[in-house]
Scaffold this motif. Sequence first.
Motif, PDB file in Angstrom:
ATOM      1  N   LEU A  65       3.297 -22.195  11.463  1.00  0.00           N
ATOM      2  CA  LEU A  65       3.462 -20.807  11.898  1.00  0.00           C
ATOM      3  C   LEU A  65       2.107 -20.106  11.933  1.00  0.00           C
ATOM      4  N   TYR A  66       1.305 -20.315  10.897  1.00  0.00           N
ATOM      5  CA  TYR A  66      -0.042 -19.749  10.865  1.00  0.00           C
ATOM      6  C   TYR A  66      -0.870 -20.275  12.034  1.00  0.00           C
ATOM      7  N   ARG A  67      -0.716 -21.552  12.364  1.00  0.00           N
ATOM      8  CA  ARG A  67      -1.429 -22.143  13.489  1.00  0.00           C
ATOM      9  C   ARG A  67      -1.074 -21.412  14.793  1.00  0.00           C
ATOM     10  N   ASP A  68       0.195 -21.040  14.940  1.00  0.00           N
ATOM     11  CA  ASP A  68       0.620 -20.291  16.130  1.00  0.00           C
ATOM     12  C   ASP A  68      -0.087 -18.934  16.209  1.00  0.00           C
ATOM     13  N   TYR A  69      -0.232 -18.274  15.061  1.00  0.00           N
ATOM     14  CA  TYR A  69      -0.954 -16.999  15.035  1.00  0.00           C
ATOM     15  C   TYR A  69      -2.402 -17.200  15.461  1.00  0.00           C
ATOM     16  N   VAL A  70      -3.038 -18.254  14.934  1.00  0.00           N
ATOM     17  CA  VAL A  70      -4.433 -18.531  15.283  1.00  0.00           C
ATOM     18  C   VAL A  70      -4.570 -18.777  16.784  1.00  0.00           C
ATOM     19  N   VAL A  83      -8.779 -14.141  16.175  1.00  0.00           N
ATOM     20  CA  VAL A  83      -8.259 -14.953  15.061  1.00  0.00           C
ATOM     21  C   VAL A  83      -8.190 -14.117  13.791  1.00  0.00           C
ATOM     22  N   GLY A  84      -9.211 -13.292  13.555  1.00  0.00           N
ATOM     23  CA  GLY A  84      -9.184 -12.419  12.383  1.00  0.00           C
ATOM     24  C   GLY A  84      -8.023 -11.444  12.432  1.00  0.00           C
ATOM     25  N   ILE A  85      -7.800 -10.872  13.603  1.00  0.00           N
ATOM     26  CA  ILE A  85      -6.697  -9.924  13.779  1.00  0.00           C
ATOM     27  C   ILE A  85      -5.352 -10.614  13.556  1.00  0.00           C
ATOM     28  N   GLN A  86      -5.216 -11.819  14.064  1.00  0.00           N
ATOM     29  CA  GLN A  86      -3.958 -12.550  13.893  1.00  0.00           C
ATOM     30  C   GLN A  86      -3.765 -13.018  12.454  1.00  0.00           C
ATOM     31  N   PHE A  87      -4.850 -13.277  11.755  1.00  0.00           N
ATOM     32  CA  PHE A  87      -4.769 -13.590  10.328  1.00  0.00           C
ATOM     33  C   PHE A  87      -4.176 -12.397   9.583  1.00  0.00           C
ATOM     34  N   SER A 120      -8.441 -23.519  10.496  1.00  0.00           N
ATOM     35  CA  SER A 120      -8.887 -22.460  11.393  1.00  0.00           C
ATOM     36  C   SER A 120     -10.198 -22.838  12.074  1.00  0.00           C
ATOM     37  N   GLN A 121     -11.123 -23.390  11.311  1.00  0.00           N
ATOM     38  CA  GLN A 121     -12.412 -23.809  11.875  1.00  0.00           C
ATOM     39  C   GLN A 121     -12.220 -24.812  13.010  1.00  0.00           C
ATOM     40  N   ASP A 122     -11.359 -25.774  12.782  1.00  0.00           N
ATOM     41  CA  ASP A 122     -11.133 -26.811  13.792  1.00  0.00           C
ATOM     42  C   ASP A 122     -10.600 -26.220  15.091  1.00  0.00           C
ATOM     43  N   LEU A 123      -9.777 -25.178  14.967  1.00  0.00           N
ATOM     44  CA  LEU A 123      -9.179 -24.559  16.141  1.00  0.00           C
ATOM     45  C   LEU A 123     -10.159 -23.625  16.865  1.00  0.00           C
ATOM     46  N   VAL A 124     -11.085 -23.032  16.123  1.00  0.00           N
ATOM     47  CA  VAL A 124     -11.943 -21.986  16.674  1.00  0.00           C
ATOM     48  C   VAL A 124     -13.327 -22.504  17.076  1.00  0.00           C
ATOM     49  N   ARG A 125     -13.753 -23.621  16.530  1.00  0.00           N
ATOM     50  CA  ARG A 125     -15.139 -24.092  16.669  1.00  0.00           C
ATOM     51  C   ARG A 125     -15.641 -24.093  18.118  1.00  0.00           C
ATOM     52  N   GLU A 126     -14.911 -24.723  18.996  1.00  0.00           N
ATOM     53  CA  GLU A 126     -15.359 -24.869  20.380  1.00  0.00           C
ATOM     54  C   GLU A 126     -15.563 -23.514  21.056  1.00  0.00           C
TER      55      GLU A 126
END
Length: 210
Positions: A65-70, A83-87, A120-126
């Motif tokens: 569920l958290y992954r969906d927010y990210v 990502v910060g806002i969705q966190f 989160s890092q893995d999803l946002v890095r690129e």
Amino acid sequence: MPPKVKFTKDEIIEAAVSITREKGISAVTAREVGAVLGVSSRPLFTYYNTVDELKKDVFIYSENLYRDYVKRGLEMPIPALGVGIQFVEFAKNEPELYRYVFLTPPDSSRGSAMEGLKLSQDLVRESIMKIYIMDAVTADKFFRDLWLVAYSITTLIVMGDCPYSDDEISRLFTEYSVSICKAYKEIPGLIEGNFDKDKVFKEIIGKVQK
């Protein structure tokens, strides 16, 4: 012949998630799950040997569920800010699932808060590498710093002690983002951790005094 299983594994997980949302993960017991389903605790043990195994599936549900927010954050105009806002939204909307994923000491049924950072890092890095023109190492450190800010804010939210409005939180994210990005771009050795901190502080203070 044994009785036919009345409930699916997914229905048992959903019952455990509903208990967690209302009372926290510590309230998830075979008896509580059975009460939600309107039966005894026996159906749970059709699929699980222990309650900890069920709690692990609640953790996986919460993490997904958290992954969906990210992912929703990544679709926003400024992904790192998104990502910060969705966190923050995850903490507001799912405080007990947030507690379980990010504020509960790791055990056999779950991972750790730092695993949440890595996810989160893995999803946002690129996205960070592309937008801010950073290599992977710098992008990870940049996001780590922003995530720690976000983690502080979301923890305040879940604890019911956050004094900041949504607009103020957005401004905080922007201020930290600009500051960290500027520092990593302009201070030699900062990424590697071998910069001359005394020299840097003297230069900053000197500029302010002028």
